[in-house]
Write a protein that holds these residues in place. Sequence first.
Motif, PDB file in Angstrom:
ATOM      1  N   HIS A  33       0.779  -1.240   0.000  1.00  0.00           N
ATOM      2  CA  HIS A  33       0.000   0.000   0.000  1.00  0.00           C
ATOM      3  C   HIS A  33       0.814   1.295   0.000  1.00  0.00           C
ATOM      4  CE1 HIS A  33      -3.636  -2.320   0.461  1.00  0.00           C
ATOM      5  NE2 HIS A  33      -3.115  -2.935   1.509  1.00  0.00           N
ATOM      6  N   ALA A  34       2.123   1.221   0.051  1.00  0.00           N
ATOM      7  CA  ALA A  34       2.932   2.449   0.109  1.00  0.00           C
ATOM      8  C   ALA A  34       2.691   3.339  -1.111  1.00  0.00           C
ATOM      9  CB  ALA A  34       4.411   2.107   0.247  1.00  0.00           C
ATOM     10  N   THR A  35       2.605   2.736  -2.287  1.00  0.00           N
ATOM     11  CA  THR A  35       2.403   3.529  -3.504  1.00  0.00           C
ATOM     12  C   THR A  35       1.076   4.272  -3.454  1.00  0.00           C
ATOM     13  OG1 THR A  35       3.740   1.971  -4.757  1.00  0.00           O
ATOM     14  CG2 THR A  35       2.281   3.401  -6.020  1.00  0.00           C
ATOM     15  N   SER A  36       0.035   3.598  -3.004  1.00  0.00           N
ATOM     16  CA  SER A  36      -1.293   4.224  -2.900  1.00  0.00           C
ATOM     17  C   SER A  36      -1.285   5.390  -1.927  1.00  0.00           C
ATOM     18  CB  SER A  36      -2.288   3.189  -2.377  1.00  0.00           C
ATOM     19  OG  SER A  36      -3.294   2.953  -3.272  1.00  0.00           O
ATOM     20  N   VAL A  37      -0.684   5.197  -0.769  1.00  0.00           N
ATOM     21  CA  VAL A  37      -0.623   6.250   0.244  1.00  0.00           C
ATOM     22  C   VAL A  37       0.209   7.420  -0.283  1.00  0.00           C
ATOM     23  CG1 VAL A  37       0.196   6.838   2.565  1.00  0.00           C
ATOM     24  CG2 VAL A  37      -0.984   4.663   2.172  1.00  0.00           C
ATOM     25  N   PHE A  38       1.350   7.102  -0.906  1.00  0.00           N
ATOM     26  CA  PHE A  38       2.202   8.165  -1.447  1.00  0.00           C
ATOM     27  C   PHE A  38       1.463   8.965  -2.512  1.00  0.00           C
ATOM     28  CE2 PHE A  38       5.020   9.878  -4.645  1.00  0.00           C
ATOM     29  CZ  PHE A  38       5.874  10.650  -3.867  1.00  0.00           C
ATOM     30  N   ASP A  92       5.253  15.949  -3.913  1.00  0.00           N
ATOM     31  CA  ASP A  92       6.093  14.767  -3.675  1.00  0.00           C
ATOM     32  C   ASP A  92       6.917  14.832  -2.393  1.00  0.00           C
ATOM     33  OD1 ASP A  92       5.073  13.738  -5.989  1.00  0.00           O
ATOM     34  OD2 ASP A  92       6.947  13.854  -7.129  1.00  0.00           O
ATOM     35  N   HIS A  93       7.520  15.979  -2.122  1.00  0.00           N
ATOM     36  CA  HIS A  93       8.410  16.068  -0.962  1.00  0.00           C
ATOM     37  C   HIS A  93       7.667  15.797   0.349  1.00  0.00           C
ATOM     38  CE1 HIS A  93      11.746  17.178   1.548  1.00  0.00           C
ATOM     39  NE2 HIS A  93      10.991  18.077   2.161  1.00  0.00           N
ATOM     40  N   ALA A  94       6.578  16.493   0.556  1.00  0.00           N
ATOM     41  CA  ALA A  94       5.793  16.297   1.784  1.00  0.00           C
ATOM     42  C   ALA A  94       5.148  14.917   1.805  1.00  0.00           C
ATOM     43  CB  ALA A  94       4.735  17.388   1.916  1.00  0.00           C
ATOM     44  N   ALA A  95       4.828  14.373   0.625  1.00  0.00           N
ATOM     45  CA  ALA A  95       4.183  13.052   0.548  1.00  0.00           C
ATOM     46  C   ALA A  95       5.096  11.967   1.102  1.00  0.00           C
ATOM     47  CB  ALA A  95       3.790  12.733  -0.889  1.00  0.00           C
ATOM     48  N   ASP A  96       6.386  12.090   0.875  1.00  0.00           N
ATOM     49  CA  ASP A  96       7.332  11.114   1.440  1.00  0.00           C
ATOM     50  C   ASP A  96       7.221  11.073   2.964  1.00  0.00           C
ATOM     51  OD1 ASP A  96       8.652   9.913  -0.731  1.00  0.00           O
ATOM     52  OD2 ASP A  96      10.023  11.613  -0.940  1.00  0.00           O
ATOM     53  N   ASP A  97       7.175  12.260   3.564  1.00  0.00           N
ATOM     54  CA  ASP A  97       7.065  12.340   5.022  1.00  0.00           C
ATOM     55  C   ASP A  97       5.748  11.747   5.514  1.00  0.00           C
ATOM     56  OD1 ASP A  97       9.505  13.620   5.042  1.00  0.00           O
ATOM     57  OD2 ASP A  97       8.648  15.633   5.212  1.00  0.00           O
ATOM     58  N   VAL A  98       4.657  12.102   4.840  1.00  0.00           N
ATOM     59  CA  VAL A  98       3.335  11.609   5.238  1.00  0.00           C
ATOM     60  C   VAL A  98       3.279  10.092   5.094  1.00  0.00           C
ATOM     61  CG1 VAL A  98       0.877  11.586   4.634  1.00  0.00           C
ATOM     62  CG2 VAL A  98       2.108  13.756   4.801  1.00  0.00           C
ATOM     63  N   MET A  99       3.800   9.570   3.992  1.00  0.00           N
ATOM     64  CA  MET A  99       3.772   8.123   3.778  1.00  0.00           C
ATOM     65  C   MET A  99       4.555   7.402   4.875  1.00  0.00           C
ATOM     66  SD  MET A  99       5.155   5.772   0.655  1.00  0.00           S
ATOM     67  CE  MET A  99       6.839   6.173   1.090  1.00  0.00           C
ATOM     68  N   SER A 100       5.752   7.868   5.155  1.00  0.00           N
ATOM     69  CA  SER A 100       6.575   7.240   6.192  1.00  0.00           C
ATOM     70  C   SER A 100       5.881   7.287   7.548  1.00  0.00           C
ATOM     71  CB  SER A 100       7.933   7.949   6.298  1.00  0.00           C
ATOM     72  OG  SER A 100       8.622   7.844   5.088  1.00  0.00           O
ATOM     73  N   GLU A 101       5.372   8.451   7.879  1.00  0.00           N
ATOM     74  CA  GLU A 101       4.706   8.617   9.167  1.00  0.00           C
ATOM     75  C   GLU A 101       3.424   7.785   9.251  1.00  0.00           C
ATOM     76  OE1 GLU A 101       3.456  12.243  12.215  1.00  0.00           O
ATOM     77  OE2 GLU A 101       4.356  12.732  10.275  1.00  0.00           O
ATOM     78  N   THR A 102       2.721   7.656   8.122  1.00  0.00           N
ATOM     79  CA  THR A 102       1.500   6.838   8.089  1.00  0.00           C
ATOM     80  C   THR A 102       1.803   5.401   8.500  1.00  0.00           C
ATOM     81  OG1 THR A 102       0.428   8.187   6.402  1.00  0.00           O
ATOM     82  CG2 THR A 102      -0.312   5.902   6.586  1.00  0.00           C
ATOM     83  N   PHE A 103       2.844   4.825   7.930  1.00  0.00           N
ATOM     84  CA  PHE A 103       3.162   3.435   8.244  1.00  0.00           C
ATOM     85  C   PHE A 103       3.742   3.289   9.651  1.00  0.00           C
ATOM     86  CE2 PHE A 103       2.449   3.065   3.753  1.00  0.00           C
ATOM     87  CZ  PHE A 103       1.769   1.861   3.687  1.00  0.00           C
ATOM     88  N   LEU A 104       4.409   4.315  10.137  1.00  0.00           N
ATOM     89  CA  LEU A 104       4.893   4.291  11.518  1.00  0.00           C
ATOM     90  C   LEU A 104       3.716   4.286  12.485  1.00  0.00           C
ATOM     91  CD1 LEU A 104       7.251   4.430  13.541  1.00  0.00           C
ATOM     92  CD2 LEU A 104       7.137   6.913  13.356  1.00  0.00           C
ATOM     93  N   VAL A 105       2.755   5.179  12.253  1.00  0.00           N
ATOM     94  CA  VAL A 105       1.556   5.238  13.100  1.00  0.00           C
ATOM     95  C   VAL A 105       0.780   3.928  12.995  1.00  0.00           C
ATOM     96  CG1 VAL A 105      -0.692   6.372  13.407  1.00  0.00           C
ATOM     97  CG2 VAL A 105       1.371   7.753  13.061  1.00  0.00           C
ATOM     98  N   ALA A 106       0.619   3.419  11.776  1.00  0.00           N
ATOM     99  CA  ALA A 106      -0.110   2.168  11.576  1.00  0.00           C
ATOM    100  C   ALA A 106       0.563   1.022  12.326  1.00  0.00           C
ATOM    101  CB  ALA A 106      -0.203   1.843  10.084  1.00  0.00           C
ATOM    102  N   PHE A 107       1.878   0.968  12.272  1.00  0.00           N
ATOM    103  CA  PHE A 107       2.608  -0.083  12.983  1.00  0.00           C
ATOM    104  C   PHE A 107       2.367   0.020  14.488  1.00  0.00           C
ATOM    105  CE2 PHE A 107       6.391  -1.743  15.137  1.00  0.00           C
ATOM    106  CZ  PHE A 107       6.418  -3.030  14.631  1.00  0.00           C
TER     107      PHE A 107
END
Length: 197
Positions: free
Chosen positions: A25-30, A39-54
Amino acid sequence: MGPDNEVIERSARQPAVFATLYDRHATSVFRYAAQRLGDHAADDVMSETFLVAFERRTAYDLTVIDARPWLLGIATRLMRKHARVEAVAWRGMSAELAAQIAPDFIELASARIDAQRLTSGLAKALRRLPEIDRDTLLLYAWGNLDYASIATAMQVPVGTVRSRLNRARRRLRRAAGIETHEQETDHGRADAAPQHA
């Protein structure tokens, strides 16, 4: 590896298994975050999304097979932290991006100049939508979620999703100069219905 809910359940015992969810799902979230923030902020949001999800994986509703609505809901809440960045992105919204939200409005324009004026008005109307209505609309348009999945993502009833989308559509129609007196119908995506065990 099994469906998302099984991956999340296994990850409680074997944390490394959670990487499968990222791969899926990383591509979809990104993509969703990039359309809203760049793109720049999306990298941060994607990373943080999976951290929160974990970190919150033990609270996941294991009856829901597809984790994408849950992940996009987390991403949407995280993007609120990036509101200033998003405001800049909205001001610079191109005609192509506005057309993705409301292609039927653009088709109604009889000349290119009318389409440009219309796009500018739609972009302005989108910026002025209340945050919760805009989030709901973008989960539908850019996140490609159906009503039930948006309800899951935003942690609200499906009726609330319908109300927010109808309100957003009315405002966009007004901004486009389209007056409709008919009752809104259910525009939910039947092809992407959430799957429950």
